[in-house]
Design a protein around this motif. Sequence first.
Motif, PDB file in Angstrom:
ATOM      1  N   ILE A   1      34.851  30.843  44.461  1.00 23.24           N
ATOM      2  CA  ILE A   1      36.007  31.724  44.361  1.00 23.24           C
ATOM      3  C   ILE A   1      36.322  31.952  42.885  1.00 23.24           C
ATOM      4  O   ILE A   1      36.349  30.999  42.103  1.00 23.24           O
ATOM      5  N   THR A   2      36.559  33.189  42.534  1.00 21.28           N
ATOM      6  CA  THR A   2      37.018  33.482  41.179  1.00 21.28           C
ATOM      7  C   THR A   2      38.404  34.088  41.275  1.00 21.28           C
ATOM      8  O   THR A   2      38.614  35.076  41.993  1.00 21.28           O
ATOM      9  N   THR A   3      39.352  33.475  40.585  1.00 15.32           N
ATOM     10  CA  THR A   3      40.709  34.022  40.544  1.00 15.32           C
ATOM     11  C   THR A   3      40.936  34.673  39.186  1.00 15.32           C
ATOM     12  O   THR A   3      40.104  34.560  38.282  1.00 15.32           O
TER      13      THR A   3
ATOM     14  N   THR B   1      48.757  29.985  40.015  1.00 16.37           N
ATOM     15  CA  THR B   1      49.765  30.917  40.520  1.00 16.37           C
ATOM     16  C   THR B   1      49.538  32.359  40.072  1.00 16.37           C
ATOM     17  O   THR B   1      50.359  33.227  40.346  1.00 16.37           O
ATOM     18  N   GLY B   2      48.417  32.600  39.397  1.00 11.13           N
ATOM     19  CA  GLY B   2      48.099  33.985  39.035  1.00 11.13           C
ATOM     20  C   GLY B   2      47.838  34.841  40.261  1.00 11.13           C
ATOM     21  O   GLY B   2      48.108  36.047  40.261  1.00 11.13           O
ATOM     22  N   THR B   3      47.317  34.265  41.303  1.00 11.19           N
ATOM     23  CA  THR B   3      47.092  34.971  42.561  1.00 11.19           C
ATOM     24  C   THR B   3      48.423  35.036  43.289  1.00 11.19           C
ATOM     25  O   THR B   3      49.020  34.012  43.599  1.00 11.19           O
ATOM     26  N   LYS B   4      48.893  36.254  43.534  1.00 13.21           N
ATOM     27  CA  LYS B   4      50.284  36.425  43.976  1.00 13.21           C
ATOM     28  C   LYS B   4      50.430  36.489  45.494  1.00 13.21           C
ATOM     29  O   LYS B   4      49.543  36.961  46.202  1.00 13.21           O
TER      30      LYS B   4
ATOM     31  N   GLY C   1      47.371  43.412  48.743  1.00 13.93           N
ATOM     32  CA  GLY C   1      46.303  43.152  47.771  1.00 13.93           C
ATOM     33  C   GLY C   1      46.721  42.299  46.587  1.00 13.93           C
ATOM     34  O   GLY C   1      45.906  42.043  45.700  1.00 13.93           O
ATOM     35  N   ALA C   2      47.973  41.827  46.562  1.00 12.26           N
ATOM     36  CA  ALA C   2      48.422  41.020  45.415  1.00 12.26           C
ATOM     37  C   ALA C   2      47.658  39.703  45.319  1.00 12.26           C
ATOM     38  O   ALA C   2      47.611  39.080  44.256  1.00 12.26           O
ATOM     39  N   CYS C   3      47.063  39.283  46.428  1.00 11.39           N
ATOM     40  CA  CYS C   3      46.385  37.980  46.475  1.00 11.39           C
ATOM     41  C   CYS C   3      44.874  38.107  46.333  1.00 11.39           C
ATOM     42  O   CYS C   3      44.152  37.169  46.659  1.00 11.39           O
ATOM     43  N   THR C   4      44.396  39.249  45.826  1.00 15.56           N
ATOM     44  CA  THR C   4      42.947  39.494  45.801  1.00 15.56           C
ATOM     45  C   THR C   4      42.217  38.512  44.885  1.00 15.56           C
ATOM     46  O   THR C   4      42.631  38.277  43.746  1.00 15.56           O
ATOM     47  N   VAL C   5      41.155  37.968  45.409  1.00 20.62           N
ATOM     48  CA  VAL C   5      40.251  37.112  44.625  1.00 20.62           C
ATOM     49  C   VAL C   5      38.824  37.617  44.858  1.00 20.62           C
ATOM     50  O   VAL C   5      38.591  38.451  45.734  1.00 20.62           O
ATOM     51  N   MET C   6      37.882  37.120  44.064  1.00 15.57           N
ATOM     52  CA  MET C   6      36.479  37.452  44.323  1.00 15.57           C
ATOM     53  C   MET C   6      35.810  36.248  44.991  1.00 15.57           C
ATOM     54  O   MET C   6      35.965  35.113  44.538  1.00 15.57           O
ATOM     55  N   VAL C   7      35.096  36.546  46.066  1.00 14.88           N
ATOM     56  CA  VAL C   7      34.330  35.518  46.764  1.00 14.88           C
ATOM     57  C   VAL C   7      32.849  35.768  46.491  1.00 14.88           C
ATOM     58  O   VAL C   7      32.378  36.906  46.585  1.00 14.88           O
ATOM     59  N   SER C   8      32.133  34.723  46.146  1.00 12.76           N
ATOM     60  CA  SER C   8      30.689  34.833  45.928  1.00 12.76           C
ATOM     61  C   SER C   8      29.990  33.873  46.877  1.00 12.76           C
ATOM     62  O   SER C   8      30.332  32.687  46.928  1.00 12.76           O
TER      63      SER C   8
ATOM     64  N   VAL D   1      43.341  43.695  39.051  1.00 12.61           N
ATOM     65  CA  VAL D   1      42.281  43.237  38.143  1.00 12.61           C
ATOM     66  C   VAL D   1      41.117  42.654  38.938  1.00 12.61           C
ATOM     67  O   VAL D   1      39.943  42.950  38.668  1.00 12.61           O
ATOM     68  N   MET D   2      41.414  41.839  39.934  1.00 10.18           N
ATOM     69  CA  MET D   2      40.324  41.198  40.673  1.00 10.18           C
ATOM     70  C   MET D   2      39.571  42.178  41.558  1.00 10.18           C
ATOM     71  O   MET D   2      38.365  42.032  41.775  1.00 10.18           O
TER      72      MET D   2
END
Length: 229
Positions: free
Chosen positions: A89-91, A41-44, A53-60, A125-126
């Motif tokens: 995916i990195t959260t 739930t850290g991804t908002k 942008g509250a739901c930003t994650v990194m995709v590799s 942060v992400m």
Amino acid sequence: MASPAESSQLLFYVNGRKILEKNADPEVMLLPYLRKKLLLTGTKYGCGGGGCGACTVMVSTIHTVTKKIIHYSANACLLPICSLHGAAITTVEGIGSTSSKLHPVQERIAKAHGSQCGFCTPGMVMSMYSLLRNHPQPTMQQINNALGGNLCRCTGYRPIIDGCRTFCNKEDCCQLKENGTCNGNEATDKHNGVNGVNGQHEEPNSVSGDVRFVHFIYIYTPCVPENKT
Ligand code: FES
Ligand code: FES
């Protein structure tokens, strides 16, 4: 290599954890999947429509031509899980926490008072973390661009930028131009009262994060040598 049983399933990684979905629903987005199924739930959930942008994650993923891993930030609310086959995916949970160790991005934003209600912070942060994975010593322009899709209703943005600008490259370290003694992050930290993790000066590679999680995706592209991040 994926086993024959796995090859017919949707497969991706979240913070290094292998996710297999037999009958993935093409209408399911990554954001509810993270929050409700994986309980990350850290991804908002802010707007749910790509606007905050509250739901930003990194995709590799692996670049189809160069076969190298590429990293980019993305809005999880707009990402169907079916588009993530083979991706990592990195959260925000994957890069650091108060119970383990904060990532330098988290620590510097916090020390610069860049988090108030905190709702936007994981996304900020992400976005910054993704930038550092590609540009360990970014320019101010790159930082501004990277955070351009992240909204904050509390801070007025300046403290967030103050935390992030400590990662700037030497030439672009705008805080210290006045006295001409810019010495990279170390001097910036003194000037700004923002230190690296445990007061340590962070080398660019450790600032951008070590090789976390993404090597898993090479398993599914066996022709690519390992550790080419
Ligand atoms: S929840 Fe606002 S961009 Fe995804
Ligand atoms: S700190 Fe509250 S929305 Fe940014």
